[in-house]
Design a protein around this motif. Structure first.
Motif, PDB file in Angstrom:
ATOM      1  N   HIS A  29     -13.399   5.017  -8.714  1.00  0.00           N
ATOM      2  CA  HIS A  29     -12.587   4.168  -7.836  1.00  0.00           C
ATOM      3  C   HIS A  29     -13.480   3.304  -6.959  1.00  0.00           C
ATOM      4  N   SER A  94      -8.505   3.910  -4.951  1.00  0.00           N
ATOM      5  CA  SER A  94      -7.839   3.442  -6.165  1.00  0.00           C
ATOM      6  C   SER A  94      -8.872   2.753  -7.054  1.00  0.00           C
ATOM      7  N   THR A  96      -8.771  -0.048  -8.484  1.00  0.00           N
ATOM      8  CA  THR A  96      -8.923  -1.462  -8.176  1.00  0.00           C
ATOM      9  C   THR A  96      -7.943  -1.824  -7.080  1.00  0.00           C
ATOM     10  N   SER A  99      -3.587  -1.417  -6.991  1.00  0.00           N
ATOM     11  CA  SER A  99      -3.046  -0.465  -7.966  1.00  0.00           C
ATOM     12  C   SER A  99      -2.438   0.722  -7.238  1.00  0.00           C
ATOM     13  N   ASP A 101      -0.021   2.666  -8.016  1.00  0.00           N
ATOM     14  CA  ASP A 101       0.375   3.823  -8.790  1.00  0.00           C
ATOM     15  C   ASP A 101      -0.806   4.719  -9.147  1.00  0.00           C
ATOM     16  N   THR A 102      -2.012   4.266  -8.903  1.00  0.00           N
ATOM     17  CA  THR A 102      -3.183   5.111  -9.129  1.00  0.00           C
ATOM     18  C   THR A 102      -4.000   5.228  -7.853  1.00  0.00           C
ATOM     19  N   GLN A 103      -3.333   5.157  -6.715  1.00  0.00           N
ATOM     20  CA  GLN A 103      -3.973   5.305  -5.408  1.00  0.00           C
ATOM     21  C   GLN A 103      -3.798   6.749  -4.962  1.00  0.00           C
TER      22      GLN A 103
ATOM     23  N   SER B  33       7.098   1.162  -3.295  1.00  0.00           N
ATOM     24  CA  SER B  33       6.569   2.463  -3.688  1.00  0.00           C
ATOM     25  C   SER B  33       7.295   3.574  -2.942  1.00  0.00           C
ATOM     26  N   TYR B  48       6.867   3.604  -8.397  1.00  0.00           N
ATOM     27  CA  TYR B  48       6.653   2.221  -7.974  1.00  0.00           C
ATOM     28  C   TYR B  48       7.541   1.301  -8.787  1.00  0.00           C
ATOM     29  N   TYR B  96      -2.560  -6.935  -0.795  1.00  0.00           N
ATOM     30  CA  TYR B  96      -2.232  -5.617  -1.341  1.00  0.00           C
ATOM     31  C   TYR B  96      -2.038  -4.589  -0.233  1.00  0.00           C
TER      32      TYR B  96
END
Lengths: 114, 110
Positions: A29, A94, A96, A99, A101-103, B33, B48, B96
């Motif tokens: 990450h 994460s 990138t 992201s 949903d992958t944090q 989310s 999400y 973000y």
């Protein structure tokens, strides 16, 4: 359990002091985000680091600063501590920026300012 | 300003279905989310939605309607371990940044 670790677990400081909190991101990450969560509230975004550069900042004063190192671990520094800085500080890594949903979140550091 | 509204507390019975609603007012909205947080623990990602519609992941489903600035989390076949706080969070496309609601405490009774 995620691979995100934070230190210390708990910390007690007095008003006016300075504090450094640390976060080790999950392997692979390159993005770390920091959040402040007051008791009974949702987390508030402090800032995000992507490949050692600040990549976004929330509504926090300059006395909140950070660093990200070449291994993508990160530090949060808070100067001139105030009573309202008492909170749970969470970091999340994460693969990138953006992201969600992958944090993955670390367990947090509970800071008490007296 | 940026804000998300969700109920502070919801009570349900074990085995039942519960829906937690979230309305948002966020510029540069990118997606919604949902997170679960047990007392003293870290938030855990649940779901999400970047597009309108329903996303299903096991016992959890999440819905988004961009035209209504509204979403919900649906939990089915409730178990006692689902007792926790649930947060909706809006992702902004500018940097973000995640903007979080204040959380909904879910209380499950036997």
């Amino acid at each position: 359990e995620t691979g995100v670790t934070q230190s210390p677990t708990h910390l007690i400081k007095t008003r006016g002091q300075q504090v450094t909190l640390r976060c080790s991101s999950q392997s692979g990450h390159n993005t770390v985000s920091w959040y402040q969560q007051a008791l009974g509230q949702g987390p508030q975004f402090i800032f995000q680091y992507y490949r050692e550069e600040e990549n976004g900042r929330g509504n926090f004063p300059p006395r909140f600063s950070g660093l990200q190192f070449p291994n993508y671990s990160s530090e949060l520094n808070v100067n001139a501590l105030e009573l309202d800085d008492s909170a749970l500080y969470l970091c999340a890594s994460s693969p990138t920026s953006g992201s969600v949903d992958t944090q993955y979140f670390g367990p947090g550091t509970r800071l008490t300012v007296l | 300003g940026q804000s998300l509204e969700q109920p502070s507390e919801v009570t349900a019975v074990e085995g039942a279905i519960v829906q937690i609603n979230c309305t948002y007012q966020t510029s540069g909205f990118y997606g919604l989310s949902w997170y679960q947080q047990h007392d003293g623990g870290a938030p855990t990602f649940l779901s999400y939605n970047a597009l309108d519609g329903l996303e299903e992941t096991g016992r959890f489903s999440s819905f988004l309607s961009r035209s209504d600035s509204y979403g919900y989390l649906l939990l089915q076949e409730l178990q006692m371990k689902d007792s926790a706080s649930y947060f909706c969070a809006a992702l902004r496309d500018s940097n973000y940044q995640l903007i979080w609601g204040a959380g909904t405490k879910l209380i499950i009774k036997p």
